[in-house]
Design a protein around this motif. Structure first.
Motif, PDB file in Angstrom:
ATOM      1  N   PHE A 189       1.585  11.740 -10.049  1.00 46.12           N
ATOM      2  CA  PHE A 189       0.749  12.936 -10.047  1.00 46.12           C
ATOM      3  C   PHE A 189       1.591  14.218 -10.032  1.00 46.12           C
ATOM      4  O   PHE A 189       1.224  15.215 -10.632  1.00 46.12           O
ATOM      5  N   THR A 190       2.732  14.187  -9.338  1.00 46.62           N
ATOM      6  CA  THR A 190       3.584  15.378  -9.194  1.00 46.62           C
ATOM      7  C   THR A 190       4.716  15.422 -10.220  1.00 46.62           C
ATOM      8  O   THR A 190       5.638  16.226 -10.067  1.00 46.62           O
ATOM      9  N   HIS A 191       4.673  14.554 -11.215  1.00 49.22           N
ATOM     10  CA  HIS A 191       5.732  14.490 -12.230  1.00 49.22           C
ATOM     11  C   HIS A 191       7.096  14.253 -11.579  1.00 49.22           C
ATOM     12  O   HIS A 191       8.089  14.878 -11.924  1.00 49.22           O
ATOM     13  N   PHE A 192       7.102  13.343 -10.597  1.00 46.49           N
ATOM     14  CA  PHE A 192       8.295  12.906  -9.888  1.00 46.49           C
ATOM     15  C   PHE A 192       8.958  14.014  -9.074  1.00 46.49           C
ATOM     16  O   PHE A 192      10.164  14.011  -8.867  1.00 46.49           O
ATOM     17  N   GLU A 193       8.144  14.941  -8.586  1.00 44.97           N
ATOM     18  CA  GLU A 193       8.598  15.963  -7.639  1.00 44.97           C
ATOM     19  C   GLU A 193       7.675  15.940  -6.429  1.00 44.97           C
ATOM     20  O   GLU A 193       6.999  16.915  -6.110  1.00 44.97           O
ATOM     21  N   ALA A 194       7.664  14.785  -5.753  1.00 47.69           N
ATOM     22  CA  ALA A 194       6.713  14.543  -4.670  1.00 47.69           C
ATOM     23  C   ALA A 194       7.174  15.055  -3.312  1.00 47.69           C
ATOM     24  O   ALA A 194       6.367  15.206  -2.407  1.00 47.69           O
ATOM     25  N   GLY A 195       8.468  15.300  -3.153  1.00 49.81           N
ATOM     26  CA  GLY A 195       8.999  15.627  -1.832  1.00 49.81           C
ATOM     27  C   GLY A 195       9.581  14.371  -1.202  1.00 49.81           C
ATOM     28  O   GLY A 195       9.625  13.309  -1.826  1.00 49.81           O
ATOM     29  N   LEU A 246       0.842  -1.197   0.000  1.00 50.60           N
ATOM     30  CA  LEU A 246       0.000   0.000   0.000  1.00 50.60           C
ATOM     31  C   LEU A 246       0.880   1.251   0.000  1.00 50.60           C
ATOM     32  O   LEU A 246       0.622   2.201  -0.743  1.00 50.60           O
ATOM     33  N   GLY A 247       1.933   1.258   0.793  1.00 50.57           N
ATOM     34  CA  GLY A 247       2.858   2.388   0.816  1.00 50.57           C
ATOM     35  C   GLY A 247       3.529   2.608  -0.523  1.00 50.57           C
ATOM     36  O   GLY A 247       3.667   3.738  -0.990  1.00 50.57           O
ATOM     37  N   GLU A 248       3.955   1.530  -1.157  1.00 49.26           N
ATOM     38  CA  GLU A 248       4.582   1.646  -2.477  1.00 49.26           C
ATOM     39  C   GLU A 248       3.591   2.169  -3.509  1.00 49.26           C
ATOM     40  O   GLU A 248       3.949   2.980  -4.363  1.00 49.26           O
ATOM     41  N   GLU A 249       2.340   1.710  -3.433  1.00 50.25           N
ATOM     42  CA  GLU A 249       1.316   2.174  -4.367  1.00 50.25           C
ATOM     43  C   GLU A 249       1.048   3.668  -4.181  1.00 50.25           C
ATOM     44  O   GLU A 249       0.962   4.420  -5.159  1.00 50.25           O
ATOM     45  N   VAL A 250       0.934   4.107  -2.937  1.00 51.64           N
ATOM     46  CA  VAL A 250       0.701   5.527  -2.665  1.00 51.64           C
ATOM     47  C   VAL A 250       1.896   6.345  -3.167  1.00 51.64           C
ATOM     48  O   VAL A 250       1.717   7.395  -3.793  1.00 51.64           O
ATOM     49  N   ALA A 251       3.111   5.876  -2.920  1.00 51.99           N
ATOM     50  CA  ALA A 251       4.301   6.589  -3.391  1.00 51.99           C
ATOM     51  C   ALA A 251       4.292   6.714  -4.903  1.00 51.99           C
ATOM     52  O   ALA A 251       4.562   7.788  -5.455  1.00 51.99           O
ATOM     53  N   TYR A 252       3.969   5.624  -5.589  1.00 55.06           N
ATOM     54  CA  TYR A 252       3.930   5.652  -7.047  1.00 55.06           C
ATOM     55  C   TYR A 252       2.879   6.646  -7.546  1.00 55.06           C
ATOM     56  O   TYR A 252       3.148   7.458  -8.442  1.00 55.06           O
ATOM     57  N   MET A 253       1.669   6.591  -6.960  1.00 55.52           N
ATOM     58  CA  MET A 253       0.591   7.496  -7.373  1.00 55.52           C
ATOM     59  C   MET A 253       0.990   8.956  -7.143  1.00 55.52           C
ATOM     60  O   MET A 253       0.768   9.814  -7.996  1.00 55.52           O
TER      61      MET A 253
END
Length: 138
Positions: free
Chosen positions: A48-54, A37-44
């Motif tokens: 969504f942020t174009h790989f600038e998620a923080g 679930l953590g990996e899925e949330v990280a991927y999403m």
């Protein structure tokens, strides 16, 4: 270029080498999500942020938790669904998060997404939305 130098502000919570435990609620709050679930949330979130998620830290062994680092004093402002736990400073307990260095050997931790000067933390509202979407999809 040293990735740590590209960050602005206080980066004293990021170790120079290896990894170190940091007290949640001082330099950052965190949301811990276990396993797939953590990996899925990280991927999403990254998509969504174009790989600038923080900053997103993951454990490569054991329960394989994923930690999303939020601005201090923000995690408790949301009702996180089952499977996600807010970690911040509270009078009830102390929560610590393992933080890897930006370079070198950091096993069993690594950065799924690094902090940057433009995105020093994961945006709490967006993370909450992505967690909700991932939980509903399961």
């Amino acid at each position: 270029m040293n990735p740590c130098n590209s960050l602005h502000g206080d980066t004293s919570w990021i170790p120079a080498s290896g990894h170190a435990l940091r007290h949640a609620g001082i330099h950052f709050d965190a949301v811990r999500i276990r396993g797939l679930l953590g990996e899925e949330v990280a991927y999403m979130l990254m998509e969504f942020t174009h790989f600038e998620a923080g900053p997103i830290v993951r454990e490569l062994a054991g329960e394989r938790n994923v930690y999303f680092l939020l601005p201090p004093r923000t995690a408790a402002g949301y009702a996180w669904p089952a499977g996600a736990r807010a970690l911040s400073r509270s009078g009830r307990s102390a929560a610590f998060v393992g933080i890897p260095a930006l370079q070198g050997l950091t096993w069993p931790l690594d950065w799924r997404s690094r902090p940057t000067a433009d995105v020093p933390f994961v945006e709490p509202g967006l993370l909450h939305e992505m967690v909700g979407r991932a939980v509903r999809a399961v």
